[in-house]
Design an enzyme around this catalytic site. Structure first.
Site, PDB file in Angstrom:
ATOM      1  N   ASP A 157       0.831  -1.204   0.000  1.00  0.00           N
ATOM      2  CA  ASP A 157       0.000   0.000   0.000  1.00  0.00           C
ATOM      3  C   ASP A 157       0.864   1.252   0.000  1.00  0.00           C
ATOM      4  OD1 ASP A 157      -2.301   1.559   0.087  1.00  0.00           O
ATOM      5  OD2 ASP A 157      -2.479   1.431   2.265  1.00  0.00           O
ATOM      6  N   LYS A 203      -9.044   8.104 -11.186  1.00  0.00           N
ATOM      7  CA  LYS A 203      -8.628   6.777 -10.740  1.00  0.00           C
ATOM      8  C   LYS A 203      -7.267   6.407 -11.343  1.00  0.00           C
ATOM      9  CE  LYS A 203     -13.368   5.004 -10.340  1.00  0.00           C
ATOM     10  NZ  LYS A 203     -14.299   3.940 -10.796  1.00  0.00           N
TER      11      LYS A 203
END
Length: 239
Positions: A157, A203
């Site tokens: 992440d 996105k």
């Protein structure tokens, strides 16, 4: 009258002495540890020879300063790891000044060097990809002798988000899909490769794989979706 003034001054002095000292904003440090931000991604005594070797390899591919103090351009750039990652997002140099001083990047919240997340990120903006050299400390143990899956997810992440933020500005994780292929031995040094797959408006789709330093063994594969966010709340906006 004079006695009244003296008593008032005495109460004022008592009040001032009970208040915490307040430094002018212009002299307050942006970071809670020193007046100069510390780069946690510099080599330290806990880095293994393998970690140092891979670090040196990528560091030689980065921009360097010549003897004439000119910048020699190269395809890679090392990203310092300060208390917060937003500084190295696009436009983050200004936004970092708005961050509260007590905030600290999650992976850097342990004072003991080498105990948890030791890593450094190199980014290639032209190729829209980055590589992280990661050494897992002893506090990241999950199954005996192996790195906890949650610690691996944290690094994935962190690294994919670092790339997305570096390319497009402030972002947040919307989706993280991870496949663990092989257990990662505790204390091992691995490479976390991340690359931009595609962009759809706000996105960003990122692919990632975690391998041994010689890339012969695959530990983990992942895909991540990040969404660009507004930072109006840092300026007091309610929208």
């Amino acid at each position: 009258m004079l006695g009244h003034i003296a008593r008032s001054l005495g109460r004022l002095q008592l009040l001032q002495s009970s208040l915490p000292s307040i430094r002018p904003v212009s002299t307050m440090a942006l970071w809670p540890f020193s007046s100069q931000p510390r780069d946690f991604s510099q080599p330290n005594s806990t880095w293994s020879p393998e970690m140092c070797k891979v670090y040196d390899h990528y560091n030689t591919l980065c921009d360097t300063d010549t003897e004439n103090k000119e910048r020699k351009r190269a395809p890679w750039r090392k990203l310092p790891s300060y208390n917060r990652s937003i500084k190295y997002a696009t436009g983050g140099i200004h936004l970092s000044k708005m961050i509260k001083a007590q905030a600290r990047l999650f992976t850097r919240n342990i004072k003991e060097q080498g105990a948890t997340f030791e890593y450094v990120v190199f980014v290639n903006k032209e190729e829209k990809r980055c590589v992280c050299v990661f050494q897992a400390g002893h506090l990241l143990e999950g199954a005996p002798g192996y790195v906890h899956g949650g610690a691996i997810a944290t690094m994935i992440d962190t690294v994919t988000g670092t790339l997305a933020g570096f390319l497009s500005g402030p972002i947040m994780t919307a989706n993280l899909n991870i496949n663990y292929r092989n257990p990662m031995p505790l204390g091992s040094v691995v490479l976390i490769h991340s690359a931009l797959d595609q962009i759809e408006r706000k996105k960003q789709f990122i692919t990632c794989k975690v391998t041994s330093t010689d890339e012969s063994k695959l530990y983990t594969e992942a895909t991540a979706l990040f969404v660009s966010i507004s930072v109006d709340h840092l300026f007091g906006s309610q929208n």
